[in-house]
Motif scaffolding. Structure first.
Motif, PDB file in Angstrom:
ATOM      1  N   HIS A 270      18.727   6.379  31.687  1.00  0.00           N
ATOM      2  CA  HIS A 270      17.533   6.198  30.861  1.00  0.00           C
ATOM      3  C   HIS A 270      16.521   7.322  31.056  1.00  0.00           C
ATOM      4  O   HIS A 270      15.704   7.562  30.166  1.00  0.00           O
ATOM      5  CB  HIS A 270      16.868   4.853  31.178  1.00  0.00           C
ATOM      6  N   ASP A 271      16.537   7.943  32.219  1.00  0.00           N
ATOM      7  CA  ASP A 271      15.551   8.992  32.516  1.00  0.00           C
ATOM      8  C   ASP A 271      16.241  10.236  33.059  1.00  0.00           C
ATOM      9  O   ASP A 271      15.828  10.816  34.056  1.00  0.00           O
ATOM     10  CB  ASP A 271      14.496   8.483  33.496  1.00  0.00           C
TER      11      ASP A 271
ATOM     12  N   THR B 242      22.008  14.365  34.748  1.00  0.00           N
ATOM     13  CA  THR B 242      21.285  15.414  34.032  1.00  0.00           C
ATOM     14  C   THR B 242      21.514  15.312  32.529  1.00  0.00           C
ATOM     15  O   THR B 242      21.080  16.166  31.764  1.00  0.00           O
ATOM     16  CB  THR B 242      21.709  16.801  34.536  1.00  0.00           C
ATOM     17  N   GLN B 243      22.216  14.290  32.120  1.00  0.00           N
ATOM     18  CA  GLN B 243      22.353  13.908  30.719  1.00  0.00           C
ATOM     19  C   GLN B 243      22.612  12.407  30.692  1.00  0.00           C
ATOM     20  O   GLN B 243      22.950  11.816  31.728  1.00  0.00           O
ATOM     21  CB  GLN B 243      23.493  14.670  30.037  1.00  0.00           C
ATOM     22  N   ARG B 244      22.408  11.793  29.549  1.00  0.00           N
ATOM     23  CA  ARG B 244      22.487  10.324  29.498  1.00  0.00           C
ATOM     24  C   ARG B 244      23.881   9.816  29.856  1.00  0.00           C
ATOM     25  O   ARG B 244      24.029   8.828  30.564  1.00  0.00           O
ATOM     26  CB  ARG B 244      22.072   9.821  28.118  1.00  0.00           C
ATOM     27  N   HIS B 245      24.897  10.497  29.354  1.00  0.00           N
ATOM     28  CA  HIS B 245      26.269  10.050  29.608  1.00  0.00           C
ATOM     29  C   HIS B 245      27.124  11.232  30.047  1.00  0.00           C
ATOM     30  O   HIS B 245      27.017  12.337  29.497  1.00  0.00           O
ATOM     31  CB  HIS B 245      26.890   9.425  28.350  1.00  0.00           C
TER      32      HIS B 245
ATOM     33  N   VAL C 282      14.395   4.985  36.973  1.00  0.00           N
ATOM     34  CA  VAL C 282      13.028   4.716  37.413  1.00  0.00           C
ATOM     35  C   VAL C 282      12.168   4.423  36.188  1.00  0.00           C
ATOM     36  O   VAL C 282      11.369   3.482  36.177  1.00  0.00           O
ATOM     37  CB  VAL C 282      12.473   5.919  38.195  1.00  0.00           C
ATOM     38  N   PHE C 283      12.351   5.225  35.131  1.00  0.00           N
ATOM     39  CA  PHE C 283      11.668   5.019  33.859  1.00  0.00           C
ATOM     40  C   PHE C 283      12.667   4.458  32.844  1.00  0.00           C
ATOM     41  O   PHE C 283      13.865   4.731  32.914  1.00  0.00           O
ATOM     42  CB  PHE C 283      11.098   6.341  33.331  1.00  0.00           C
ATOM     43  N   ASP C 284      12.144   3.723  31.880  1.00  0.00           N
ATOM     44  CA  ASP C 284      13.017   3.137  30.857  1.00  0.00           C
ATOM     45  C   ASP C 284      13.390   4.142  29.780  1.00  0.00           C
ATOM     46  O   ASP C 284      14.405   3.996  29.115  1.00  0.00           O
ATOM     47  CB  ASP C 284      12.331   1.924  30.214  1.00  0.00           C
ATOM     48  N   ALA C 285      12.550   5.153  29.600  1.00  0.00           N
ATOM     49  CA  ALA C 285      12.791   6.129  28.538  1.00  0.00           C
ATOM     50  C   ALA C 285      12.070   7.429  28.871  1.00  0.00           C
ATOM     51  O   ALA C 285      11.160   7.456  29.698  1.00  0.00           O
ATOM     52  CB  ALA C 285      12.303   5.581  27.191  1.00  0.00           C
ATOM     53  N   GLN C 286      12.482   8.485  28.187  1.00  0.00           N
ATOM     54  CA  GLN C 286      11.860   9.791  28.412  1.00  0.00           C
ATOM     55  C   GLN C 286      10.429   9.846  27.875  1.00  0.00           C
ATOM     56  O   GLN C 286       9.585  10.569  28.409  1.00  0.00           O
ATOM     57  CB  GLN C 286      12.691  10.890  27.730  1.00  0.00           C
TER      58      GLN C 286
ATOM     59  N   TRP D 120      14.131   0.350  37.989  1.00  0.00           N
ATOM     60  CA  TRP D 120      12.766  -0.131  37.751  1.00  0.00           C
ATOM     61  C   TRP D 120      12.494  -0.201  36.251  1.00  0.00           C
ATOM     62  O   TRP D 120      11.812  -1.082  35.787  1.00  0.00           O
ATOM     63  CB  TRP D 120      11.753   0.804  38.395  1.00  0.00           C
ATOM     64  N   GLN D 121      12.961   0.790  35.517  1.00  0.00           N
ATOM     65  CA  GLN D 121      12.807   0.880  34.053  1.00  0.00           C
ATOM     66  C   GLN D 121      11.370   0.621  33.617  1.00  0.00           C
ATOM     67  O   GLN D 121      11.090  -0.185  32.729  1.00  0.00           O
ATOM     68  CB  GLN D 121      13.808  -0.045  33.355  1.00  0.00           C
ATOM     69  N   VAL D 122      10.472   1.303  34.285  1.00  0.00           N
ATOM     70  CA  VAL D 122       9.052   1.201  33.949  1.00  0.00           C
ATOM     71  C   VAL D 122       8.826   1.774  32.547  1.00  0.00           C
ATOM     72  O   VAL D 122       9.359   2.822  32.193  1.00  0.00           O
ATOM     73  CB  VAL D 122       8.203   1.951  34.995  1.00  0.00           C
ATOM     74  N   GLY D 123       8.025   1.060  31.759  1.00  0.00           N
ATOM     75  CA  GLY D 123       7.783   1.444  30.378  1.00  0.00           C
ATOM     76  C   GLY D 123       8.614   0.657  29.395  1.00  0.00           C
ATOM     77  O   GLY D 123       8.486   0.844  28.181  1.00  0.00           O
TER      78      GLY D 123
END
Length: 374
Positions: A88-89, A134-137, A56-60, A10-13
């Motif tokens: 992303h989240d 639980t981490q970006r990568h 779900v979100f584009d960024a923290q 979704w990358q909301v934001g």
């Protein structure tokens, strides 16, 4: 016969800084409104759950308002939403998810699967095996634990993960967030719902990427969908139906113009694109002065119809025809200037000459329209 709606990314934001401000706002808003359409579809189809496979979100650091609006948009469907974190989240010790919980924005029917543990929905007949990031990568396959996870007999085993299927989407052996293409077999999954790839893609009959429900880039990989998944019973092959749900298709057009009929066909193709599309147009070749006027009128109409229209005409060489010059009454000195500008297009400063010729043609046409002398 459990039925699921599978969605992801979704990358909301997300911000659209490269677009005009009003277009950027509308496209950001579309990422909320598509969730409302997903919720309405889930309610209409009476699915047993909505599976949201990460990002779900584009960024923290999205705003508190954005967090609240996202969960508010899910209101029409009162069944279980099962959401995992993506790259992303990621579910960090302090994250957008912990903030959403502190805000008390998460409704009771939204299940945040932020740890690697089985979630059973016995009354509905399925168990979720989540692999949240639980981490970006990460370099390890977070779905590996599925192989040893125990679930109650008779429940469908549904995997939910976010990453790149090895050997299919990730050619680099060092690609991050890898997922084994054989996971559905080794873990005896009835279905593996994936996120991260923004287009709809079947990996095998039991493993699918839903793609982002609202397209967000110029890439022809079938975005803008959700998946309706029906599994008759444990061990049965899933029945997957692709449902289009996006509002703004992103369309790239690259055309070369050589003769007048090319321009006519181009304008027809532009007019044939769907309303509310995000269109990027790049033109090369040659066009007459009057043809350029016709093209500019068509682009002006399209700008009002599309969500966004970006175009690059720098590859077009203006080549006035004898008819152009005659129609502009550009004889004598003016005719000589046009001829000189035409020649200068091919050398250094050609773009300046092209613009100057277009301005001159526009002035001449305007004078004609006003009944003045050129």
């Amino acid at each position: 016969m459990p039925r699921f709606l599978h969605t992801a990314d979704w990358q909301v934001g997300r911000q659209y800084a490269s677009f005009a401000p009003d277009d950027a706002v509308a496209m950001a808003e579309a990422r909320i409104s598509v969730i409302e359409r997903i919720a309405n579809l889930a309610a209409e189809e009476a699915v047993d759950a909505v599976l949201v496979a990460g990002d779900v979100f584009d960024a923290q650091m999205v705003s508190d308002r954005t967090i609240r609006r996202l969960f508010n948009a899910m209101a029409a469907y009162t069944g279980p939403w099962i959401l995992i974190s993506g790259n992303h989240d990621a579910a960090l010790a302090e994250s957008v998810w912990t903030r959403a919980q502190r805000l008390e924005a998460v409704p009771a029917n939204a299940h945040l699967a932020l740890t690697a543990e089985v979630m059973e929905f016995g009354d509905a007949g399925f168990a979720i095996l989540p692999a949240p990031l639980t981490q970006r990568h990460t370099m390890s396959d977070l779905t590996e634990w599925f192989d040893h996870a125990e679930t109650t007999d008779g429940l469908l085993r549904i995997g939910l993960a976010h990453g790149s299927v090895q050997g299919i989407l990730a050619e680099d052996e060092n690609a991050t967030n890898p997922i084994s293409p054989e996971r559905y077999q080794s873990a005896k999954l009835d279905f593996l719902a994936l996120g991260d790839w923004h287009g709809t893609k079947q990996i095998n009959p039991r493993t699918w990427y839903s793609g982002t429900p609202e397209q967000d880039r110029f890439k022809g990989n079938d975005p803008g969908n959700v998946l309706m998944v029906q599994i008759p019973e444990v061990g049965a092959e899933p029945q997957v139906e692709i449902r289009s749900i996006g509002q703004h298709p992103w369309i790239q057009m690259k055309e070369r113009l050589a003769v007048s009929s090319d321009l006519e066909q181009l304008i027809a193709r532009i007019e044939g694109q769907p309303e509310q599309a995000v269109v990027e147009l790049r033109l090369e070749g040659e066009i007459s002065l009057l043809g350029k006027q016709q093209l500019e009128r068509a682009l002006s109409v399209a700008e009002a119809r599309f969500r966004s229209l970006g175009y690059d005409l720098s590859g077009l060489s203006l080549q006035p025809t004898e008819d152009d010059i005659a129609a502009l009454h550009a004889d004598g000195y003016v005719g000589d200037v046009i001829a000189e500008l035409r020649d200068q297009q091919e050398g250094e400063g050609g773009e300046v000459a092209r613009d100057a010729m277009a301005i001159l043609a526009s002035i001449l046409l305007e004078k004609q329209a006003q009944g003045g002398d050129a």
